[in-house]
Design a protein around this motif. Structure first.
Motif, mmCIF file in Angstrom:
data_model
loop_
_atom_site.group_PDB
_atom_site.id
_atom_site.type_symbol
_atom_site.label_atom_id
_atom_site.label_comp_id
_atom_site.label_asym_id
_atom_site.label_seq_id
_atom_site.Cartn_x
_atom_site.Cartn_y
_atom_site.Cartn_z
ATOM 1 N N TYR A 45 25.508 -12.168 34.509
ATOM 2 C CA TYR A 45 24.700 -13.180 33.820
ATOM 3 C C TYR A 45 25.066 -14.589 34.297
ATOM 4 O O TYR A 45 24.192 -15.446 34.441
ATOM 5 C CB TYR A 45 24.894 -13.082 32.303
ATOM 6 C CG TYR A 45 24.239 -11.868 31.659
ATOM 7 C CD1 TYR A 45 23.384 -11.036 32.397
ATOM 8 C CD2 TYR A 45 24.461 -11.555 30.333
ATOM 9 C CE1 TYR A 45 22.788 -9.933 31.799
ATOM 10 C CE2 TYR A 45 23.864 -10.459 29.721
ATOM 11 C CZ TYR A 45 23.029 -9.647 30.460
ATOM 12 O OH TYR A 45 22.449 -8.559 29.859
ATOM 13 N N ILE A 54 20.022 -12.418 28.039
ATOM 14 C CA ILE A 54 21.396 -12.411 27.527
ATOM 15 C C ILE A 54 21.441 -12.090 26.039
ATOM 16 O O ILE A 54 22.474 -11.681 25.528
ATOM 17 C CB ILE A 54 22.163 -13.731 27.813
ATOM 18 C CG1 ILE A 54 21.537 -14.920 27.086
ATOM 19 C CG2 ILE A 54 22.283 -13.998 29.302
ATOM 20 C CD1 ILE A 54 22.366 -16.184 27.210
ATOM 21 N N SER A 55 20.319 -12.266 25.351
ATOM 22 C CA SER A 55 20.362 -11.908 23.927
ATOM 23 C C SER A 55 19.722 -10.547 23.670
ATOM 24 O O SER A 55 19.417 -10.208 22.543
ATOM 25 C CB SER A 55 19.699 -12.998 23.093
ATOM 26 O OG SER A 55 18.383 -13.202 23.553
ATOM 27 N N SER A 56 19.543 -9.764 24.755
ATOM 28 C CA SER A 56 19.002 -8.418 24.564
ATOM 29 C C SER A 56 20.094 -7.542 23.965
ATOM 30 O O SER A 56 21.271 -7.822 24.110
ATOM 31 C CB SER A 56 18.512 -7.854 25.892
ATOM 32 O OG SER A 56 19.563 -7.852 26.829
ATOM 33 N N GLY A 104 26.814 -19.484 15.190
ATOM 34 C CA GLY A 104 25.944 -19.276 16.348
ATOM 35 C C GLY A 104 25.538 -17.827 16.459
ATOM 36 O O GLY A 104 25.901 -16.991 15.624
ATOM 37 N N LYS A 105 24.780 -17.553 17.494
ATOM 38 C CA LYS A 105 24.303 -16.197 17.730
ATOM 39 C C LYS A 105 25.273 -15.492 18.673
ATOM 40 O O LYS A 105 25.651 -16.074 19.713
ATOM 41 C CB LYS A 105 22.910 -16.261 18.338
ATOM 42 C CG LYS A 105 22.182 -14.932 18.345
ATOM 43 C CD LYS A 105 20.747 -15.148 18.822
ATOM 44 C CE LYS A 105 19.959 -13.854 18.869
ATOM 45 N NZ LYS A 105 18.631 -14.067 19.450
ATOM 46 N N TYR A 106 25.666 -14.285 18.329
ATOM 47 C CA TYR A 106 26.646 -13.543 19.103
ATOM 48 C C TYR A 106 26.072 -12.245 19.642
ATOM 49 O O TYR A 106 25.141 -11.682 19.083
ATOM 50 C CB TYR A 106 27.846 -13.183 18.232
ATOM 51 C CG TYR A 106 28.786 -14.327 17.954
ATOM 52 C CD1 TYR A 106 29.977 -14.468 18.670
ATOM 53 C CD2 TYR A 106 28.485 -15.258 16.969
ATOM 54 C CE1 TYR A 106 30.838 -15.518 18.408
ATOM 55 C CE2 TYR A 106 29.333 -16.318 16.705
ATOM 56 C CZ TYR A 106 30.525 -16.440 17.427
ATOM 57 O OH TYR A 106 31.363 -17.477 17.178
ATOM 58 N N ARG A 107 26.686 -11.779 20.719
ATOM 59 C CA ARG A 107 26.486 -10.411 21.151
ATOM 60 C C ARG A 107 27.818 -9.914 21.673
ATOM 61 O O ARG A 107 28.736 -10.694 21.922
ATOM 62 C CB ARG A 107 25.425 -10.288 22.244
ATOM 63 C CG ARG A 107 25.825 -10.966 23.545
ATOM 64 C CD ARG A 107 24.965 -10.526 24.702
ATOM 65 N NE ARG A 107 25.301 -9.156 25.093
ATOM 66 C CZ ARG A 107 24.546 -8.435 25.907
ATOM 67 N NH1 ARG A 107 23.413 -8.931 26.371
ATOM 68 N NH2 ARG A 107 24.919 -7.227 26.251
ATOM 69 N N LEU A 143 26.555 -16.816 22.273
ATOM 70 C CA LEU A 143 25.578 -17.026 23.342
ATOM 71 C C LEU A 143 25.451 -18.509 23.673
ATOM 72 O O LEU A 143 25.288 -19.338 22.772
ATOM 73 C CB LEU A 143 24.217 -16.452 22.933
ATOM 74 C CG LEU A 143 24.182 -14.926 22.796
ATOM 75 C CD1 LEU A 143 22.801 -14.461 22.346
ATOM 76 C CD2 LEU A 143 24.565 -14.254 24.099
ATOM 77 N N PRO A 156 22.002 -5.547 20.644
ATOM 78 C CA PRO A 156 22.337 -6.008 19.295
ATOM 79 C C PRO A 156 22.971 -7.404 19.319
ATOM 80 O O PRO A 156 23.869 -7.670 20.109
ATOM 81 C CB PRO A 156 23.348 -4.976 18.798
ATOM 82 C CG PRO A 156 23.358 -3.876 19.810
ATOM 83 C CD PRO A 156 22.794 -4.406 21.073
ATOM 84 N N THR A 157 22.488 -8.279 18.463
ATOM 85 C CA THR A 157 23.090 -9.600 18.293
ATOM 86 C C THR A 157 23.284 -9.841 16.804
ATOM 87 O O THR A 157 22.710 -9.141 15.977
ATOM 88 C CB THR A 157 22.184 -10.721 18.831
ATOM 89 O OG1 THR A 157 20.952 -10.678 18.125
ATOM 90 C CG2 THR A 157 21.937 -10.588 20.320
ATOM 91 N N TRP A 158 24.110 -10.784 16.460
ATOM 92 C CA TRP A 158 24.270 -11.170 15.056
ATOM 93 C C TRP A 158 24.533 -12.659 14.981
ATOM 94 O O TRP A 158 24.952 -13.257 15.972
ATOM 95 C CB TRP A 158 25.383 -10.360 14.384
ATOM 96 C CG TRP A 158 26.762 -10.667 14.884
ATOM 97 C CD1 TRP A 158 27.677 -11.488 14.305
ATOM 98 C CD2 TRP A 158 27.401 -10.136 16.054
ATOM 99 N NE1 TRP A 158 28.839 -11.508 15.046
ATOM 100 C CE2 TRP A 158 28.699 -10.691 16.121
ATOM 101 C CE3 TRP A 158 26.999 -9.246 17.062
ATOM 102 C CZ2 TRP A 158 29.590 -10.392 17.149
ATOM 103 C CZ3 TRP A 158 27.895 -8.959 18.086
ATOM 104 C CH2 TRP A 158 29.169 -9.517 18.114
ATOM 105 N N THR A 159 24.257 -13.208 13.845
ATOM 106 C CA THR A 159 24.370 -14.652 13.703
ATOM 107 C C THR A 159 25.454 -14.990 12.698
ATOM 108 O O THR A 159 25.521 -14.393 11.618
ATOM 109 C CB THR A 159 23.020 -15.243 13.266
ATOM 110 O OG1 THR A 159 22.050 -14.890 14.262
ATOM 111 C CG2 THR A 159 23.095 -16.754 13.165
ATOM 112 N N VAL A 160 26.331 -15.879 13.085
ATOM 113 C CA VAL A 160 27.346 -16.382 12.165
ATOM 114 C C VAL A 160 26.871 -17.747 11.686
ATOM 115 O O VAL A 160 26.587 -18.618 12.509
ATOM 116 C CB VAL A 160 28.717 -16.486 12.866
ATOM 117 C CG1 VAL A 160 29.743 -17.137 11.935
ATOM 118 C CG2 VAL A 160 29.187 -15.114 13.320
#
Lengths: 349, 625
Positions: free
Chosen positions: B251, A340-342, B238-241, B422, A344-348
């Protein structure tokens, strides 16, 4: 009542001696007295103790129709499902659990009319199903309408002026779908049924068995012309692998092949035994098996019984399981967090 | 994303949000360009929502209005919930795209056209009598005419690429231009092109050249005063996509398979807009997922029933026409009381309808579209990323209560994108089930026996004893069963009991789901009640109304069957209830019937989601009533 006992250590079970009684459920059999279904049920219940399969690993799936009540009478796992869909439901069972032995029971209306599509697709996929189609050439449970195997001209409640439908030849349909095992038997010969059912069980892949079955209420005597005791020697063509196709009290009838490669019924004396067609179940090409299924256009002519075809073909659920194994080998067991984190991801923060 | 990567000088105007629509011929690559812009914006940290809109035909006649494909993306520096009403910028690759989309534009907004494609021939194909670039019909808009085709050809001239292929890169020119206008980072885009077209260097180079040319054109052409910037949104940490609904559904099902410990068997037949779930799950065989492309929709449902009988997480995915075909098999699963998840990605009906357009018109089919009394739980996703949670919830209910569950998604959710925080997978609940392995009753003579319909007193779920379990051999079927032992029964009082038991089992789930999602405003007299994918548009409309100083409350349903236990009490608090739906009033019918509330309907059936502005005016109208 336990019919299995665990082998110490590996937790698996091994069948102890089972008898016909072990396969009889506690339900009262409710077919019409004299129905051909009784002898088919008996044949199967007598044959199953011989195949060394624990009862809990047997699953009977049926559709709708008289014959589809079958699972209720079998003391195994079973499902009486919906009209025509048994081959698809059974495919779901087999795909999920290739370790099970899955049998499909249905009639000519169930499997060739409303469920025709599922039948041919189960056969072409070569799912490891043992499909018994009880052919009585009539709709019984709905009280006597013509079926897709009824002869043209048949007068029934829905065809008062005679049926104008051209019937299916079930064996031709199965071979046309490239079924890997195709056979025919009939409800008057328990020994032959048991032999064919055993062969179907032993076959790896989809097995289609047409069972001529008498409906003594709505289509009585549909097969009399070939199945009457006195008619059988001349009217049933026994197919035996590796042997010339030959029958009759004196072996006087035979099948030879003409200049176009087409089999035809002949007198043995006219062509000579050495020129009779030797039956080969294992021909990869279905053409000759199909041609044999065309020798008879209905149970008024000499009709082949036995195994038309048995070939090796990859089994659907084994191929699918193989893809899963291969996939794990290649990519490792699936990790959902990684998946699920495959991308592009980004972190806030 | 490094800030230096987007440095385009000092003269940058800051916007809090912008809506951009790319429109062109189906063959112009507009979906691709939209997807890329979305991904860039997502990884840049904007909040966003998208609305792809394309014809069902793979290639409708080129240049015609029927063949127009568009992709709208709404990016912002704050939390947004809809793809936006009216685009601030419309990029048109041909006259047909302009014709098809002009009505959505408000005066003062920007239109950028590929001026190379406004020849007589192109106008004819779009059935335009005069050239809109010249006839004054675009007065009042900021019109920019950019010869994208010829500039793309020029930029790719020195490359070893055929003219025809070079011309096809013009979508990347448009993307480059818009990326400059909205100061998108360049690096990730170049990397993407390089990896995507690595196997076809000629096309890769042409696309790179076109993208750079578009960007450079923006910078040097002085057509545009200055670029804009939409700063990253402040979303919860948090981590986003970025995710679309169909992927989130896939999923969610995988998560349910893991958390239940049951292998998934998915049997489906290809159908727009649900096929991508089948495609996605077919890729993940290393998760133990078995996928079967069945011979038809009926077989797909039937195979899933067979899989459920053997103890798998059984799933079938479809859209409206497929749901119709599956209804008999779903009824069988209701009668067999086996767990099964049916995903219906709704599309505009009836019949074939508009396969690529969205609608919420399958609610009553899901609820009542089977013969006999045939109740089942229904879960509806409310946003693209929420499809993950909704799919997981559908599986949870199915497994726990041994029932088929319909999950309603729709075309908008399926293909619409938004950022997704996520989830922490370790936080997901354990939804494992225990198969029955022991006899559970006594026969007439006192010997232990197995009764397949002996229910759990709390959940009313029946035991799940799977083939291969010694001694529990049993038969189930679609014929009415005797309560408890499961034998065939035609007794009047038994049928009465079984019908009511099946209903009671579904009704009881109300105690096992959250209360209705509520966003109340003190003193509000109006409650806006929505379900499924209208969540974003209703939320945006309500927000606008409140900004305007009016009071309105909002409630949203993701469980449609059973409905949350507190819904009746919530409804009773409001003198007015408004139910917006993308159908002609299906939830309203249920609410009026079940709760005797004088709920009003606000419905659209255009194949396009609600717009926030229209939602606002309808709410205001209702408040004033």
């Amino acid at each position: 009542m336990s019919v299995t006992e665990p082998i110490s250590g590996n937790g698996s079970t091994t069948p102890v001696a089972l008898t016909r009684k072990d396969f009889v459920s506690d339900q009262e059999v409710r077919w019409c007295p004299g129905c051909g279904d009784y002898s088919i049920l008996a044949a199967l219940q007598m044959m199953l103790p011989n195949i060394n399969v624990p009862r809990e690993d047997l699953v009977f799936i049926s559709g709708i129709g008289c014959s589809s009540r079958f699972p209720y009478y079998m003391n195994t796992y079973g499902m009486h499902s919906i009209h025509g869909r048994a081959p698809a439901i059974a495919t779901g069972v087999a795909v999920s659990r290739p370790d099970l032995h899955v049998w499909v029971i249905g009639g000519d209306g169930d499997m060739l009319s409303i469920g025709g599509n599922h039948l041919i697709h189960a056969l072409r996929r070569n799912v490891n199903l043992k499909i018994l189609m009880f052919n009585n050439r009539i709709y019984g449970l709905t009280k006597g309408q013509y079926s897709p195997t009824s002869e043209q001209g048949k007068i029934t409640k829905s065809t008062p002026f005679g049926s104008i439908d051209h019937p299916f030849n079930p064996i031709s349909v199965a071979i046309g779908a490239e079924a890997s095992f195709v056979a025919r038997t009939h409800d008057m010969d328990r020994k032959h049924m048991q032999e064919i059912f055993t062969r179907a069980h032993e076959h790896k892949g989809a097995a289609f068995v047409e069972v001529y079955q008498n409906c003594n209420v709505f289509n009585d005597g549909a097969f009399d012309a070939i199945l009457r005791k006195d008619a059988r020697p001349d009217m049933l063509i026994p197919l035996r692998h590796g042997e010339p196709i030959r029958w009759g009290a004196e072996g006087e009838h035979g099948v030879a092949v003409n200049q176009f490669g087409e089999p035809y019924v002949c007198r043995t004396v006219d062509v000579g035994v050495e020129h009779l067609l030797v039956h080969d179940e294992h021909r990869q090409d279905p053409t000759l098996a199909f041609a044999l299924s065309r020798l008879s256009t209905g149970p008024s002519m000499p009709t082949p019984v036995g195994v038309f075809r048995e070939i090796d073909r990859p089994i659907y659920e084994e191929e699918l399981a193989g893809q899963l194994e291969e996939s794990v080998k290649r990519a490792g067991p699936g990790d959902l967090a990684t998946l699920i984190s495959s991308g592009p991801t980004w972190t806030v923060a | 994303m490094a800030a230096s990567d987007v440095d385009q000088g000092e003269n940058v105007a800051v916007l809090d949000r912008v809506v951009i629509r790319f429109a062109g011929d189906s063959g112009d690559g507009m979906q691709l360009v939209g997807d890329r812009f979305t991904d860039l914006s997502a990884s840049f940290g904007n909040d966003l929502a998208t609305l792809p809109n394309y014809p069902a035909e793979i290639r409708a006649p080129a240049g015609t209005v029927a063949g127009v494909s568009s992709f709208q993306v709404h990016i912002s520096d704050h939390d947004i919930v809809t793809p936006g009403d009216s685009p601030n910028v419309l990029v048109c690759m041909n006259p047909a795209a302009l014709k098809a989309n002009l009505a959505d534009m408000t005066p003062g907004s920007t239109i950028i056209v590929n001026s190379d494609s406004f020849e007589e021939r192109d106008l004819d194909k779009a059935k335009l009598d005069s050239n809109p670039l010249e006839d004054g019909s675009l007065d009042g808009f900021h019109l920019h005419q950019v010869p994208m085709t010829s500039l793309t050809k020029l930029a790719t001239k020195k490359l070893d690429v055929k003219q025809r292929d070079a011309e096809r890169s013009k979508n990347f020119f448009a993307l480059g231009l818009i990326c400059w206008m909205y100061t998108r980072p360049v690096g990730p885009m170049i990397e993407w092109i390089e990896s995507q077209y690595a196997a076809r260097p000629a096309i890769r180079d042409a696309n790179l050249a076109a993208f750079r040319a578009g960007r450079n054109f923006g910078e040097t052409a002085e057509l545009f005063d200055h670029p804009y910037e939409v700063k990253p949104a402040t979303l919860p940490p948090g981590k986003y996509r970025n995710i679309i609904g169909n992927l989130a559904t896939a999923y969610g099902l995988l998560a349910a398979s893991q958390q239940s410990g049951l292998p998934m068997v998915l049997a489906s037949y290809p159908i727009t807009p649900a096929s991508d779930i089948l495609h996605e799950l077919s890729k993940h065989k290393n998760f133990g997922v078995k996928t079967v492309q069945a011979e038809d929709e009926i077989a797909a449902a039937a195979m899933a029933v067979g899989a459920a009988f053997t103890g798998q997480l059984a799933v079938t995915t479809t859209s409206g026409p497929g749901l119709d075909l599956k209804s008999e098999a779903i009824g069988l699963a209701v009668s067999l009381e086996l767990p099964l998840v049916i995903v219906d990605v709704q599309r505009a009906g009836p019949s074939t309808g508009m396969p690529t357009k969205t609608e919420q018109a399958d609610l009553l089919t899901a609820m009542y579209g089977r013969h006999g009394e045939c109740p089942l739980p229904i879960v509806a996703a409310k946003s693209p990323s929420n499809c993950f949670d909704a799919a997981f919830e559908a599986a949870r209910i199915a497994l726990k209560y041994r029932t088929p569950v319909i999950l309603l998604s729709d075309g908008y959710l399926a293909n619409g994108a938004e950022p997704w925080l996520l989830p922490d997978l370790d936080e997901l609940p354990d939804i494992s089930v225990e198969f029955t392995t022991e006899m559970n009753a006594s026969g007439p003579d006192g010997t232990p026996v197995f009764h397949p319909y002996k229910r759990d007193p709390e959940t009313l779920a029946r035991p799940w004893a799977i083939p291969g379990t010694p001694d529990l051999e049993h038969r189930i079927g679609g014929i009415e069963k005797h309560d408890g032992d499961g034998n065939i029964s035609y007794q009047p009082e038994n049928h009465e009991r079984m019908v009511r038991l099946r209903q009671a089992k579904v009704d009881g789930i109300a105690n096992d789901i959250p209360g209705v999602e509520l966003d109340e405003d003190d003193g509000a007299e109006l409650l806006v009640l929505g379900w499924g994918s209208t969540w974003g548009a209703i939320k945006a409309g309500v927000r606008r109304v409140r900004i305007g100083g009016q009071r309105v409350s909002r409630a949203h349903l993701t469980h449609l069957s059973p409905m949350p236990a507190d819904l009746g009490e919530v409804l009773a608090r409001y003198p007015k209830v408004l139910i917006p739906e993308m159908n002609t009033g299906q939830l309203a019918l249920l609410i009026r019937g079940k709760y005797l509330v004088d709920a009003r309907s606000y419905t659209i059936v255009s194949g396009i989601p609600f717009k926030a502005a229209a939602m606002e005016s309808r709410i205001l109208e209702e408040i004033a009533r």
